[in-house]
Design a protein around this motif. Sequence first.
Motif, short mmCIF file in Angstrom:
data_model
loop_
_atom_site.label_atom_id
_atom_site.label_comp_id
_atom_site.label_asym_id
_atom_site.label_seq_id
_atom_site.Cartn_x
_atom_site.Cartn_y
_atom_site.Cartn_z
N VAL A 174 0.82 -1.19 0.00
CA VAL A 174 0.00 0.00 0.00
C VAL A 174 0.87 1.26 0.00
O VAL A 174 0.47 2.30 -0.49
CB VAL A 174 -0.93 -0.05 1.24
N HIS A 251 -1.31 -0.62 -11.12
CA HIS A 251 -2.52 -1.19 -10.53
C HIS A 251 -2.27 -1.94 -9.25
O HIS A 251 -3.19 -2.39 -8.61
CB HIS A 251 -3.18 -2.14 -11.54
N TYR A 257 -5.51 -2.88 -2.13
CA TYR A 257 -6.68 -2.39 -1.40
C TYR A 257 -7.82 -3.40 -1.47
O TYR A 257 -8.60 -3.55 -0.55
CB TYR A 257 -7.17 -1.05 -1.99
N VAL A 258 -7.96 -4.06 -2.61
CA VAL A 258 -9.07 -5.01 -2.78
C VAL A 258 -8.79 -6.31 -2.04
O VAL A 258 -9.72 -7.02 -1.67
CB VAL A 258 -9.32 -5.27 -4.28
N PRO A 260 -8.06 -7.57 1.01
CA PRO A 260 -8.77 -8.11 2.19
C PRO A 260 -10.15 -8.65 1.85
O PRO A 260 -10.50 -9.77 2.24
CB PRO A 260 -8.86 -6.91 3.13
N PHE B 83 -13.29 -5.72 6.35
CA PHE B 83 -12.82 -6.31 5.11
C PHE B 83 -13.18 -5.47 3.89
O PHE B 83 -12.68 -5.71 2.81
CB PHE B 83 -13.38 -7.73 4.95
N SER B 84 -14.13 -4.53 4.06
CA SER B 84 -14.65 -3.91 2.85
C SER B 84 -14.20 -2.46 2.64
O SER B 84 -14.27 -1.97 1.53
CB SER B 84 -16.16 -3.98 2.86
N THR B 86 -11.26 -0.77 2.47
CA THR B 86 -10.25 -0.47 1.46
C THR B 86 -10.73 -0.89 0.07
O THR B 86 -10.50 -0.20 -0.91
CB THR B 86 -8.94 -1.19 1.79
N ALA B 87 -11.43 -2.04 0.00
CA ALA B 87 -11.89 -2.51 -1.31
C ALA B 87 -12.87 -1.51 -1.91
O ALA B 87 -12.80 -1.18 -3.10
CB ALA B 87 -12.54 -3.88 -1.16
N TYR B 89 -12.98 1.61 -1.41
CA TYR B 89 -12.23 2.78 -1.85
C TYR B 89 -11.56 2.52 -3.19
O TYR B 89 -11.60 3.35 -4.10
CB TYR B 89 -11.19 3.14 -0.79
N ALA B 90 -10.96 1.34 -3.33
CA ALA B 90 -10.29 1.00 -4.59
C ALA B 90 -11.29 0.98 -5.73
O ALA B 90 -11.05 1.52 -6.81
CB ALA B 90 -9.60 -0.36 -4.47
N PHE B 91 -12.46 0.38 -5.48
CA PHE B 91 -13.47 0.30 -6.55
C PHE B 91 -13.96 1.69 -6.92
O PHE B 91 -14.36 1.93 -8.06
CB PHE B 91 -14.64 -0.57 -6.12
N PHE B 94 -9.83 3.86 -8.08
CA PHE B 94 -8.84 3.38 -9.04
C PHE B 94 -9.52 2.75 -10.23
O PHE B 94 -10.59 2.15 -10.10
CB PHE B 94 -7.89 2.36 -8.38
N ARG B 95 -8.88 2.87 -11.38
CA ARG B 95 -9.32 2.12 -12.55
C ARG B 95 -8.30 1.03 -12.79
O ARG B 95 -7.14 1.32 -13.02
CB ARG B 95 -9.41 3.03 -13.77
N PHE B 96 -8.72 -0.20 -12.69
CA PHE B 96 -7.75 -1.28 -12.86
C PHE B 96 -8.42 -2.45 -13.56
O PHE B 96 -9.65 -2.57 -13.51
CB PHE B 96 -7.16 -1.71 -11.51
N VAL B 150 -19.21 -3.41 0.85
CA VAL B 150 -18.40 -2.87 -0.25
C VAL B 150 -19.27 -1.97 -1.12
O VAL B 150 -18.90 -0.82 -1.43
CB VAL B 150 -17.78 -4.00 -1.09
N PRO B 175 -0.63 7.85 -0.71
CA PRO B 175 -2.02 7.43 -0.95
C PRO B 175 -2.67 6.78 0.26
O PRO B 175 -3.85 7.00 0.52
CB PRO B 175 -1.91 6.44 -2.10
N PHE B 176 -1.87 6.03 1.04
CA PHE B 176 -2.49 5.36 2.17
C PHE B 176 -2.81 6.37 3.27
O PHE B 176 -3.83 6.28 3.94
CB PHE B 176 -1.58 4.25 2.72
N PHE B 179 -5.96 8.00 2.37
CA PHE B 179 -7.10 7.14 2.69
C PHE B 179 -7.38 7.13 4.19
O PHE B 179 -8.51 7.28 4.65
CB PHE B 179 -6.82 5.72 2.18
#
Lengths: 540, 272
Positions: A174, A251, A257-258, A260, B83-84, B86-87, B89-91, B94-96, B150, B175-176, B179
Amino acid sequence: MKNVAALGPCLAVIFATAFGAMVVDRYASHRALENGQAFALHLAAYLAQEGDVAIAQEGDVAIAQLRAHPAVQSAALVKVVAADARYPFLRRLEVVAHTDPSRVGTRLLASSEDDKRVADLVHIGGVTALSDRRFQAGVGSAVVTSMPITRVGLPVFGLAIGALAALLFWLDLVRKQPTSRVRPLIGALLCVGTLFTLLGWRIVAIDRLEGAARSTADPIAATFLLAVVVLLPLVGTGVLGSMRGVGPSPHRRAYAYVAPALVGLSLLVVLPFLFGVALAFTSEVDGQTTFVGLDHFIHILSSTGRRLTEPLSFYFTAAVTIAWTGINVALHLAIGLALALVLSDPLLRFRGLYRVILIVPWAVPSYITALVWKGMFNQQYGLINHLLLKFGLEPVAWFSGFFTAFVANVTTNTWLGFPFMMVTALGALQSIPKDLYEAARIDGASAWQQFRHVTLPLLRPALIPAVLLGTVWTFNMFNVIYLVSGGAPNHATDILVTEAYRWAFEQDRYGYAAAYSVLIFLLLLVWGLFAQRLTRADES
Amino acid sequence: MRLRDLVVHAGLVATSLLTLFPALWVVSMAFRPSQSFDTSLLPIPEVISLDNFRDLFSRPHFFRQLGNSLLVAGLTTAIGVMFSCTAAYAFSRFRFPGRRAGLLALLVTQMFPGTLMLIPLYALIESLGLLNRSAGLVLVYSTTAIPFCVWNLKGYFDTLPRELEESAMMDGAGPFVVFWRIVLPLSRPAIAVTALFSFLTAWNEFILAATFLSEEQAYTLPVTVQSFVGAFSTEWGHFAAGALVVSLPVMAVFFALQRHLVGGLTAGGVKG
């Protein structure tokens, strides 16, 4: 200097995990003691069924059987050789068989006040239990088994170390500038964690034998499953950690981040799901699992043994489900939309009050709603039949005919479902600019025309997701069907999910139920793809 | 115009009565000293008594069951949110590659009924020896809680202005840090709402709990309440008292928060 400063928190974490492991260990030993007694009692009761003579003659065989069990360290058969009628609490016992042959023939004195002391007298360490029944029967024998005290701290410790490694790795990913310096440390931690886990998994499995003794589940399978569950995240993070960067570098952070959620879902959703699909190809008879290929699917889809239009045939149930979903969603939408249109008038008096009252059904837990309505539809004391009587009508036996039972279900579900549509439509109505209506009025549009050409098109984007969601909800509305009609009469009003549930938990045919579930899954998947196309077309 | 108002109000009052009556009957039955179903037209008890509640609270395992419910719902919520975050936030940011597929997969897991996962989960929980344990139920509920959290949080992160994060980045925050120090504190209300809703979902869940728990000490409250409704006879008074105890706090929270729910639901979708 900075590195030295970082040592502090690291050491603190490690000490904390070690301390945690110790506490868990304490607790686990205590649990194991209880489990051991339960297990030993189970075995004792089993052996007791065979009777005194059999045990006396085949004592060595029984002992050998007990000894072969991985959970038993030592076992003994004790026989009451003399009981004094004047002092019933005193009995003289003789060890007739023992895993340690030198103890056979030992004479003991036991008192009924404290049967556990018998075990102490036999000098078997660890956990002991004996079947009290034998003593109460007068002359008899007892089985004394002992369990090793299990320690569960090892795998927990291993897991803690693994989790620590994973956390380090994750934080490293991270960070803006990932350092590869921590990687060897992570690798070492993972190795140690895996080792501890490997050492401990078997012990955990034994600790879980209480469940095994009751359910006759295979302890080896349990061990294996546990191992998979425990090892998967470790191996997963290990593989991830060994790669220098996951995916193309821009990426990498996103994946970190995803991660966990991904780990959690793969353990909780993907793994059981795959297991369920595998189950669909097997059949279980008397605890024997056999591979049956597509048999279940063929049986279900050809609706073997039933006409297609009979209850319990897959097609009949599917048709009922579709009718159920369609009628409910249409009713929810119509009632919800009508109420929303009326309530959206800002000049309406008591608007807030109506809104609060009309939202009540959504707030009541659905199983309570279902049970209340079941009572209201009851033939003898139900309120609805009382009302019918008051108006001079015949009371109806709601759950003995397909149509009336279906109506009862639909009524319940309509009561419980319309507020969601109402609230959604209300929210969307408020976001429609008022000048659009003004412009429409100036152009001479009637009230209906305004609704048709201004309101509806602008409500569409909000209503389509709500309808799709409502469809899935209703399709899966287990509680109402199961609790109100319960499928009466004769499974006719069951929908697909309740039917699958019955196969699994009322008929105990897990393989068949799994195949049924896979078919439902496919149906919903088709619907999901269609729905996605629908929303995408709407967006563009 | 007057007549039209009258018709509208008449319709609304009739609908409101239909909506309220089943709920009022539960209240009335809870305060009646009887176990039979209330068949009077007006849901007002002749004698008000607290017998049903006293019976309920003095049941052997009631407080243990209350504790189970709190524990299960609390742990499920904690797991879901942890569990959700950070995910989500990424969704949102970020575009990945795999983003769209991931979101779709989350939606799909939410759409499928709990009963489908029930069989494999049952086998899994059984072989782990977790039947009749709160831990087993927490595992099962988490399968719903994580995707729900999420989606809900992603919907909220989408509405946060990016400028804040960008200016923090300009000031040299990683970035962290952005967040952790900016996004998370800003979304405290959204996290609270998400947590409360996943708590309510777990608190209200009945069928999975009824399947996984067979020992009375292990029951959660919904199973207790349902157990009053038998196949041949029903203790309606106890049932109603239990239903009130279980659902009143839930309803209070629901009314306080329902505005937040609609947006999150239609953005993502939740399973029932």
